[in-house]
Design a protein around this motif. Structure first.
Motif, short mmCIF file in Angstrom:
data_model
loop_
_atom_site.label_atom_id
_atom_site.label_comp_id
_atom_site.label_asym_id
_atom_site.label_seq_id
_atom_site.Cartn_x
_atom_site.Cartn_y
_atom_site.Cartn_z
N GLU A 14 0.85 -1.19 0.00
CA GLU A 14 0.00 0.00 0.00
C GLU A 14 0.88 1.24 0.00
O GLU A 14 1.87 1.30 0.72
N GLU A 15 0.51 2.22 -0.81
CA GLU A 15 1.29 3.45 -0.88
C GLU A 15 0.38 4.64 -1.13
O GLU A 15 -0.76 4.49 -1.57
N ASN A 16 0.88 5.83 -0.84
CA ASN A 16 0.12 7.06 -1.07
C ASN A 16 0.03 7.34 -2.57
O ASN A 16 0.93 7.02 -3.34
N ILE A 17 -1.09 7.94 -2.98
CA ILE A 17 -1.27 8.34 -4.38
C ILE A 17 -0.79 9.78 -4.53
O ILE A 17 -1.28 10.68 -3.85
N ASP A 18 0.17 9.98 -5.42
CA ASP A 18 0.72 11.33 -5.62
C ASP A 18 -0.24 12.20 -6.43
O ASP A 18 -0.92 11.73 -7.35
N GLY A 19 -0.28 13.47 -6.10
CA GLY A 19 -1.01 14.45 -6.91
C GLY A 19 -2.50 14.53 -6.70
O GLY A 19 -3.20 15.20 -7.46
N THR A 20 -3.03 13.86 -5.66
CA THR A 20 -4.48 13.96 -5.42
C THR A 20 -4.82 15.34 -4.86
O THR A 20 -4.08 15.91 -4.06
N ILE A 60 -40.90 7.06 5.67
CA ILE A 60 -42.06 6.42 6.27
C ILE A 60 -41.78 6.22 7.76
O ILE A 60 -40.76 5.63 8.13
N SER A 61 -42.65 6.78 8.59
CA SER A 61 -42.50 6.70 10.05
C SER A 61 -41.11 7.17 10.50
O SER A 61 -40.44 6.51 11.29
N ASN A 62 -40.65 8.29 9.93
CA ASN A 62 -39.37 8.93 10.26
C ASN A 62 -38.15 8.21 9.71
O ASN A 62 -37.03 8.70 9.84
N VAL A 63 -38.32 7.05 9.12
CA VAL A 63 -37.21 6.32 8.50
C VAL A 63 -37.11 6.77 7.04
O VAL A 63 -38.12 6.75 6.31
N VAL A 64 -35.91 7.16 6.62
CA VAL A 64 -35.71 7.70 5.28
C VAL A 64 -34.78 6.81 4.46
O VAL A 64 -33.65 6.53 4.88
N ILE A 65 -35.27 6.35 3.32
CA ILE A 65 -34.45 5.61 2.35
C ILE A 65 -34.03 6.60 1.28
O ILE A 65 -34.88 7.27 0.68
N ASP A 66 -32.72 6.69 1.05
CA ASP A 66 -32.19 7.72 0.14
C ASP A 66 -31.29 7.08 -0.90
O ASP A 66 -30.42 6.28 -0.57
N ALA A 67 -31.49 7.45 -2.17
CA ALA A 67 -30.65 6.96 -3.26
C ALA A 67 -30.20 8.15 -4.09
O ALA A 67 -31.03 8.96 -4.53
N ARG A 68 -28.89 8.27 -4.31
CA ARG A 68 -28.34 9.40 -5.06
C ARG A 68 -27.29 8.93 -6.06
O ARG A 68 -26.58 7.95 -5.83
N TYR A 69 -27.20 9.69 -7.15
CA TYR A 69 -26.07 9.56 -8.06
C TYR A 69 -25.24 10.83 -7.93
O TYR A 69 -25.78 11.94 -7.94
N ASN A 70 -23.93 10.66 -7.78
CA ASN A 70 -23.02 11.79 -7.60
C ASN A 70 -22.10 11.89 -8.80
O ASN A 70 -21.30 11.00 -9.07
N LEU A 71 -22.22 13.00 -9.52
CA LEU A 71 -21.45 13.23 -10.74
C LEU A 71 -20.27 14.15 -10.44
O LEU A 71 -20.46 15.31 -10.05
N GLY A 72 -19.06 13.64 -10.59
CA GLY A 72 -17.86 14.44 -10.34
C GLY A 72 -17.71 15.57 -11.34
O GLY A 72 -17.97 15.40 -12.53
N VAL A 73 -17.27 16.72 -10.85
CA VAL A 73 -17.08 17.89 -11.70
C VAL A 73 -15.60 18.20 -11.90
O VAL A 73 -15.18 18.53 -13.01
N THR A 74 -14.82 18.09 -10.85
CA THR A 74 -13.39 18.42 -10.93
C THR A 74 -12.53 17.16 -10.98
O THR A 74 -12.99 16.06 -10.66
N LYS A 75 -11.29 17.31 -11.39
CA LYS A 75 -10.35 16.19 -11.43
C LYS A 75 -10.01 15.74 -10.01
O LYS A 75 -9.88 16.56 -9.11
N ALA A 76 -9.87 14.43 -9.84
CA ALA A 76 -9.48 13.89 -8.54
C ALA A 76 -7.96 13.94 -8.35
O ALA A 76 -7.47 14.12 -7.24
N ILE A 77 -7.23 13.79 -9.46
CA ILE A 77 -5.76 13.79 -9.43
C ILE A 77 -5.27 14.82 -10.44
O ILE A 77 -5.77 14.89 -11.57
N LYS A 78 -4.31 15.62 -10.07
CA LYS A 78 -3.91 16.79 -10.85
C LYS A 78 -3.60 16.50 -12.30
O LYS A 78 -4.09 17.17 -13.20
N ASP A 79 -2.79 15.51 -12.58
CA ASP A 79 -2.30 15.28 -13.95
C ASP A 79 -3.07 14.18 -14.69
O ASP A 79 -2.62 13.71 -15.74
N ILE A 80 -4.20 13.76 -14.15
CA ILE A 80 -4.99 12.69 -14.78
C ILE A 80 -6.43 13.19 -14.95
O ILE A 80 -7.05 13.65 -13.99
N ASP A 81 -6.96 13.08 -16.16
CA ASP A 81 -8.31 13.57 -16.43
C ASP A 81 -9.34 12.51 -16.06
O ASP A 81 -10.03 11.94 -16.92
N SER A 82 -9.44 12.24 -14.77
CA SER A 82 -10.38 11.23 -14.26
C SER A 82 -11.18 11.83 -13.12
O SER A 82 -10.62 12.51 -12.25
#
Length: 200
Positions: A142-148, A163-185
């Motif tokens: 295991e190692e650190n990821i550079d440039g994150t 229902i009765s104060n219990v909440v079921i939640d489903a979401r899709y999360n769309l990334g907007v910015t790069k996660a790693i500086k030099d990689i377009d992902s």
């Protein structure tokens, strides 16, 4: 035809009256569940299953409209496999964040809400784990990821049902910015949670 229109109008009025929120009400919702996470532009990738947990507060702007903000610990990233000199290596990229979802919640009928907003996030962990075996011997490293990047932005949208104060939640999360500086992902993930909502 007039009778049909009158019945439709009465149904819409009834649905509106059964909206979930109360004007000026503040609610708190502890929640926990799972992420099904991947990243764009990654070859032969698999979803990383991780934890999503935290709390959200909501303020009722109207009977059918609320705005919420929260703090969620979110395990994201991606899994994959590569072949190096005939050795199969399993890779897990662990990118974990503190997400801050800020959402508009519109209640279509009592208990059922559609939601969308923005979600800034701050990095907590960025590690890569490599596992494989060679000549009967197992290896794990295991190692650190550079440039994150320390800051990340995404757009969440989805549905919730209460229902009765219990909440079921489903979401899709769309990334907007790069996660790693030099990689377009970018991050791309589903979040499924179960929460308990109560008024303050």
């Amino acid at each position: 035809m007039k009778k049909v229109l009158m019945i439709a109008a009465m149904m819409i009025a009834t649905l509106s009256a059964n909206a979930q929120n109360e004007l000026g009400q503040i609610t708190l919702k502890p929640m926990a569940g799972i992420n099904l996470a991947t990243m764009t532009k990654t070859d032969d990738s698999k979803m990383r299953v991780g934890l999503a947990a935290g709390v959200e507060a909501e303020y009722g702007l109207a009977e059918d409209l609320g705005v919420s903000a929260g703090v969620l610990y979110s395990m994201q990233g991606v899994k994959g496999t590569t072949d190096i000199a005939g050795v199969k290596i399993d890779q897990t990229y662990k990118l974990d964040y503190i997400n801050i979802p800020i959402l508009a919640n519109y209640y279509i009928v009592k208990g059922l809400a559609i939601k969308a907003g923005i979600q800034p996030a701050f990095k907590v962990t960025s590690k890569a784990k490599f596992e494989g075996s060679y000549s009967g011997s197992k290896m794990s490293e295991e190692e650190n990821i550079d440039g994150t990047k320390g800051f990340y932005l995404s757009v969440p949208f989805g549905l919730s049902y209460e229902i009765s104060n219990v909440v079921i939640d489903a979401r899709y999360n769309l990334g907007v910015t790069k996660a790693i500086k030099d990689i377009d992902s970018k991050h791309s993930w589903f979040t499924f949670t179960l929460g308990y909502k109560f008024a303050l």
